[in-house]
Design a protein around this motif. Structure first.
Motif, PDB file in Angstrom:
ATOM      1  N   MET A 181       0.827  -1.209   0.000  1.00 55.78           N
ATOM      2  CA  MET A 181       0.000   0.000   0.000  1.00 55.78           C
ATOM      3  C   MET A 181       0.855   1.250   0.000  1.00 55.78           C
ATOM      4  SD  MET A 181      -2.773   1.302   2.829  1.00 55.78           S
ATOM      5  CE  MET A 181      -3.850  -0.075   2.521  1.00 55.78           C
ATOM      6  N   PHE A 182       1.972   1.222   0.729  1.00 56.98           N
ATOM      7  CA  PHE A 182       2.743   2.440   0.921  1.00 56.98           C
ATOM      8  C   PHE A 182       3.863   2.549  -0.098  1.00 56.98           C
ATOM      9  CE2 PHE A 182       1.002   1.356   5.040  1.00 56.98           C
ATOM     10  CZ  PHE A 182       0.434   2.545   5.417  1.00 56.98           C
ATOM     11  N   ARG A 183       4.035   3.729  -0.658  1.00 53.42           N
ATOM     12  CA  ARG A 183       5.260   4.014  -1.363  1.00 53.42           C
ATOM     13  C   ARG A 183       6.142   4.824  -0.412  1.00 53.42           C
ATOM     14  NH1 ARG A 183       2.233   7.838  -5.596  1.00 53.42           N
ATOM     15  NH2 ARG A 183       2.112   9.756  -4.413  1.00 53.42           N
ATOM     16  N   ARG A 184       7.198   5.407  -0.903  1.00 51.31           N
ATOM     17  CA  ARG A 184       8.074   6.163  -0.013  1.00 51.31           C
ATOM     18  C   ARG A 184       7.256   7.150   0.815  1.00 51.31           C
ATOM     19  NH1 ARG A 184      13.225  10.013  -1.618  1.00 51.31           N
ATOM     20  NH2 ARG A 184      13.523  10.884   0.448  1.00 51.31           N
ATOM     21  N   PRO A 185       7.344   7.102   2.149  1.00 56.30           N
ATOM     22  CA  PRO A 185       6.512   7.973   2.997  1.00 56.30           C
ATOM     23  C   PRO A 185       7.013   9.401   2.956  1.00 56.30           C
ATOM     24  CG  PRO A 185       8.006   6.705   4.358  1.00 56.30           C
ATOM     25  CD  PRO A 185       8.216   6.228   2.946  1.00 56.30           C
ATOM     26  N   ASP A 186       6.657  10.126   1.885  1.00 57.17           N
ATOM     27  CA  ASP A 186       7.229  11.455   1.721  1.00 57.17           C
ATOM     28  C   ASP A 186       6.708  12.444   2.750  1.00 57.17           C
ATOM     29  OD1 ASP A 186       4.699  12.208   0.671  1.00 57.17           O
ATOM     30  OD2 ASP A 186       5.343  11.720  -1.337  1.00 57.17           O
ATOM     31  N   TRP A 187       5.514  12.176   3.318  1.00 62.19           N
ATOM     32  CA  TRP A 187       5.066  13.097   4.357  1.00 62.19           C
ATOM     33  C   TRP A 187       5.947  12.975   5.595  1.00 62.19           C
ATOM     34  CZ3 TRP A 187       3.382  10.993   8.957  1.00 62.19           C
ATOM     35  CH2 TRP A 187       2.996   9.654   8.938  1.00 62.19           C
ATOM     36  N   LEU A 188       6.486  11.771   5.854  1.00 58.64           N
ATOM     37  CA  LEU A 188       7.431  11.630   6.958  1.00 58.64           C
ATOM     38  C   LEU A 188       8.730  12.351   6.634  1.00 58.64           C
ATOM     39  CD1 LEU A 188       7.016   7.920   8.115  1.00 58.64           C
ATOM     40  CD2 LEU A 188       6.433   9.995   9.384  1.00 58.64           C
ATOM     41  N   ALA A 189       9.173  12.226   5.364  1.00 57.48           N
ATOM     42  CA  ALA A 189      10.366  12.961   4.967  1.00 57.48           C
ATOM     43  C   ALA A 189      10.171  14.450   5.173  1.00 57.48           C
ATOM     44  CB  ALA A 189      10.705  12.657   3.504  1.00 57.48           C
ATOM     45  N   SER A 190       8.975  14.935   4.884  1.00 57.34           N
ATOM     46  CA  SER A 190       8.709  16.359   5.079  1.00 57.34           C
ATOM     47  C   SER A 190       8.792  16.745   6.549  1.00 57.34           C
ATOM     48  CB  SER A 190       7.327  16.716   4.532  1.00 57.34           C
ATOM     49  OG  SER A 190       7.266  16.477   3.153  1.00 57.34           O
ATOM     50  N   LEU A 191       8.272  15.867   7.416  1.00 55.76           N
ATOM     51  CA  LEU A 191       8.320  16.186   8.841  1.00 55.76           C
ATOM     52  C   LEU A 191       9.754  16.313   9.328  1.00 55.76           C
ATOM     53  CD1 LEU A 191       5.541  13.942  10.408  1.00 55.76           C
ATOM     54  CD2 LEU A 191       5.490  16.395  10.034  1.00 55.76           C
ATOM     55  N   PHE A 192      10.596  15.393   8.906  1.00 55.62           N
ATOM     56  CA  PHE A 192      11.950  15.369   9.429  1.00 55.62           C
ATOM     57  C   PHE A 192      12.919  16.220   8.618  1.00 55.62           C
ATOM     58  CE2 PHE A 192      10.072  11.428  11.095  1.00 55.62           C
ATOM     59  CZ  PHE A 192      10.238  11.680  12.439  1.00 55.62           C
ATOM     60  N   ASN A 193      12.464  16.750   7.475  1.00 56.27           N
ATOM     61  CA  ASN A 193      13.295  17.644   6.679  1.00 56.27           C
ATOM     62  C   ASN A 193      12.701  19.047   6.632  1.00 56.27           C
ATOM     63  OD1 ASN A 193      15.552  15.985   5.181  1.00 56.27           O
ATOM     64  ND2 ASN A 193      13.734  14.694   5.204  1.00 56.27           N
ATOM     65  N   ARG A 194      11.835  19.345   7.581  1.00 52.96           N
ATOM     66  CA  ARG A 194      11.144  20.621   7.563  1.00 52.96           C
ATOM     67  C   ARG A 194      12.097  21.770   7.859  1.00 52.96           C
ATOM     68  NH1 ARG A 194       7.666  19.260  10.962  1.00 52.96           N
ATOM     69  NH2 ARG A 194       8.331  20.455  12.765  1.00 52.96           N
ATOM     70  N   ALA A 195      12.021  22.825   7.058  1.00 50.15           N
ATOM     71  CA  ALA A 195      12.877  23.985   7.277  1.00 50.15           C
ATOM     72  C   ALA A 195      12.423  24.735   8.523  1.00 50.15           C
ATOM     73  CB  ALA A 195      12.821  24.913   6.066  1.00 50.15           C
ATOM     74  N   PRO A 196      13.351  25.189   9.354  1.00 51.52           N
ATOM     75  CA  PRO A 196      12.949  25.995  10.506  1.00 51.52           C
ATOM     76  C   PRO A 196      12.345  27.312  10.038  1.00 51.52           C
ATOM     77  CG  PRO A 196      15.326  26.029  10.219  1.00 51.52           C
ATOM     78  CD  PRO A 196      14.802  25.005   9.259  1.00 51.52           C
ATOM     79  N   TYR A 197      11.282  27.710  10.684  1.00 52.36           N
ATOM     80  CA  TYR A 197      10.622  28.959  10.315  1.00 52.36           C
ATOM     81  C   TYR A 197      11.326  30.126  10.994  1.00 52.36           C
ATOM     82  CZ  TYR A 197       7.212  32.702  10.118  1.00 52.36           C
ATOM     83  OH  TYR A 197       6.610  33.908   9.919  1.00 52.36           O
ATOM     84  N   VAL A 198      11.689  31.116  10.206  1.00 48.23           N
ATOM     85  CA  VAL A 198      12.336  32.318  10.724  1.00 48.23           C
ATOM     86  C   VAL A 198      11.527  33.511  10.247  1.00 48.23           C
ATOM     87  CG1 VAL A 198      14.427  33.704  10.800  1.00 48.23           C
ATOM     88  CG2 VAL A 198      14.596  31.205  10.663  1.00 48.23           C
ATOM     89  N   ALA A 199      10.872  34.194  11.174  1.00 50.46           N
ATOM     90  CA  ALA A 199      10.017  35.321  10.816  1.00 50.46           C
ATOM     91  C   ALA A 199      10.848  36.547  10.468  1.00 50.46           C
ATOM     92  CB  ALA A 199       9.075  35.648  11.967  1.00 50.46           C
ATOM     93  N   GLN A 200      10.330  37.339   9.543  1.00 50.27           N
ATOM     94  CA  GLN A 200      10.882  38.653   9.243  1.00 50.27           C
ATOM     95  C   GLN A 200       9.850  39.672   9.695  1.00 50.27           C
ATOM     96  OE1 GLN A 200      12.134  38.980   5.171  1.00 50.27           O
ATOM     97  NE2 GLN A 200      12.999  36.912   5.136  1.00 50.27           N
ATOM     98  N   PRO A 201      10.079  40.313  10.829  1.00 49.72           N
ATOM     99  CA  PRO A 201       9.036  41.171  11.415  1.00 49.72           C
ATOM    100  C   PRO A 201       8.541  42.269  10.488  1.00 49.72           C
ATOM    101  CG  PRO A 201      10.820  40.782  12.975  1.00 49.72           C
ATOM    102  CD  PRO A 201      11.272  40.230  11.661  1.00 49.72           C
ATOM    103  N   ALA A 202       9.359  42.696   9.542  1.00 50.02           N
ATOM    104  CA  ALA A 202       8.939  43.781   8.656  1.00 50.02           C
ATOM    105  C   ALA A 202       7.916  43.327   7.628  1.00 50.02           C
ATOM    106  CB  ALA A 202      10.154  44.376   7.945  1.00 50.02           C
ATOM    107  N   ALA A 203       7.776  42.027   7.423  1.00 51.83           N
ATOM    108  CA  ALA A 203       6.847  41.499   6.430  1.00 51.83           C
ATOM    109  C   ALA A 203       5.538  41.105   7.111  1.00 51.83           C
ATOM    110  CB  ALA A 203       7.462  40.299   5.722  1.00 51.83           C
ATOM    111  N   ARG A 204       4.415  41.663   6.627  1.00 50.30           N
ATOM    112  CA  ARG A 204       3.130  41.417   7.277  1.00 50.30           C
ATOM    113  C   ARG A 204       2.707  39.966   7.222  1.00 50.30           C
ATOM    114  NH1 ARG A 204      -1.668  43.853   5.380  1.00 50.30           N
ATOM    115  NH2 ARG A 204      -0.756  44.126   3.309  1.00 50.30           N
TER     116      ARG A 204
ATOM    117  N   ALA B 270      11.441  20.001   1.245  1.00 50.56           N
ATOM    118  CA  ALA B 270      10.633  18.927   0.667  1.00 50.56           C
ATOM    119  C   ALA B 270      11.129  18.556  -0.720  1.00 50.56           C
ATOM    120  CB  ALA B 270       9.166  19.340   0.620  1.00 50.56           C
ATOM    121  N   VAL B 271      11.571  19.546  -1.489  1.00 49.88           N
ATOM    122  CA  VAL B 271      12.077  19.277  -2.832  1.00 49.88           C
ATOM    123  C   VAL B 271      13.411  18.540  -2.758  1.00 49.88           C
ATOM    124  CG1 VAL B 271      12.799  20.357  -4.998  1.00 49.88           C
ATOM    125  CG2 VAL B 271      10.843  21.272  -3.747  1.00 49.88           C
ATOM    126  N   ARG B 272      14.257  18.909  -1.823  1.00 47.75           N
ATOM    127  CA  ARG B 272      15.529  18.198  -1.660  1.00 47.75           C
ATOM    128  C   ARG B 272      15.282  16.742  -1.258  1.00 47.75           C
ATOM    129  NH1 ARG B 272      17.343  23.003   0.921  1.00 47.75           N
ATOM    130  NH2 ARG B 272      17.255  22.014   2.974  1.00 47.75           N
TER     131      ARG B 272
END
Length: 344
Positions: free
Chosen positions: A1-24, A175-177
């Motif tokens: 049923m399963f192919r490569r679990p890409d959603w798991l890859a996304s979880l563990f390869n997720r980019a850290p979010y860094v806010a830019q306060p000047a951008a709304r 996710a693309v990497r």
């Protein structure tokens, strides 16, 4: 049923979010829309899914969706003319300013993390990657499975001559990497930022949407948007997945209009209580056509996968009604066949 679990890859390869306060649109915990936005509640989503069990099933008629095998030989031989080919759903192949470009290529039998579960292609894929010229550039609008398709990206990463370049919104590169694309081939953009590829300029425009890939933890940690392609004296614009906000599209129109061809989504919009915030319906698509002063438009994001409640063929009739009501000619806002090419 399963192919490569890409959603798991996304979880563990997720980019850290860094806010830019000047951008709304950079919030304290993730990206946000410029206009008020609220996802449907868990209760409304559960009610929608449970109601599908006892309501009459929609009368889907994929055979009514216009389809053509296209002319891949002409696309391969073309080195001078500008063209756009609709491959189904949100996927388009664009030849502009000497570049072969794919937008949101989802060319797999399903758009899902699973091989045998999830929305299945309802009409044949008209033109596959081996039939197209070598791809120079891929534009991805956001992380959702019907727009960022891991199997297709993995095939592109292995194309003869090396992977194409990728342009993605902030936070999507990881996710693309994970699909095997080298980091040096990926450029991340914020809204209203642009990148130049030869004579082609690509600008990321805002959209009214949201983002996730895994089941938890990555909500809105990656940005979403649309793309304006400029080259060879032409402007081609695709807004990406978006809900309708008159102020937003009036502002986008002031910045980029008039555009020569707009690829406007008209499907995946019912029930409105659930989908209004994130997907436009045909009437709203025609309003966007007017906001950006498009000279011509093609109706996309419909007729390929069953994602929502409206019958797969219904957007055709609703678009025709919206065009009549808003006084727009069907010669200007066109309904292409899947696989059709327009030469610009």
């Amino acid at each position: 049923m399963f192919r490569r679990p890409d959603w798991l890859a996304s979880l563990f390869n997720r980019a850290p979010y860094v806010a830019q306060p000047a951008a709304r649109h950079h919030g304290p915990a993730g990206y946000r829309n410029l206009n008020p936005f609220r996802l449907p509640s868990l209760g409304s989503l559960l009610h929608w899914k449970l109601a599908q069990w006892w309501r009459p099933r929609p009368d889907h008629r994929p055979e009514m969706v216009p389809l053509t095998s296209g002319d891949p030989a002409a696309l391969r031989a073309n080195h001078l003319r500008s063209s756009v080919t609709w491959l189904g759903h949100a996927s388009s192949f664009v030849q502009l300013a000497g570049q072969n470009v794919l937008i949101d290529p989802a060319l797999s039998p399903r758009v899902s993390p699973f091989r045998h579960l999830g929305p299945r292609r309802q009409v044949p894929l008209p033109i596959d990657l081996p039939d197209l010229p070598r791809i120079d550039l891929v534009l991805l609008t956001h992380l959702h499975y019907d727009h960022l398709d891991f199997p297709t990206l993995k095939r592109l990463a292995r194309q003869q001559g090396g992977a194409p370049d990728f342009v993605v919104p902030l936070g999507v590169a990881r996710a693309v990497r994970a699909a095997g694309v080298p980091a040096e081939r990926i450029v991340e953009l914020d809204w209203w930022h642009a990148v130049q590829r030869g004579a082609l300029r690509v600008l990321l425009t805002p959209a009214h949407h949201w983002s996730n890939r895994g089941p938890w933890g990555d909500l809105n940690k990656a940005l979403w948007g649309g793309y304006l392609l400029e080259g060879a004296g032409l402007k081609i614009w695709y807004p990406g997945d978006t809900g309708y906000q008159a102020e937003l599209f009036h502002e986008i129109g002031r910045h980029i209009g008039p555009v020569d061809l707009a690829l406007l989504p008209i499907g995946a919009y019912e029930p409105r209580k659930v989908m209004r915030a994130q997907h436009v319906n045909p009437d709203e698509a025609v309003r966007i056509f007017r906001h950006v002063a498009a000279r011509k438009a093609w109706a996309v994001h419909w007729g390929t996968f069953i994602l929502t409640d409206e019958p797969i063929q219904q957007p055709m009739a609703e678009l025709a009604m919206a065009l009549r009501e808003q006084g727009v000619s069907p010669d200007d806002f066109m309904l292409p066949a899947i696989g059709e090419t327009i030469w610009l």
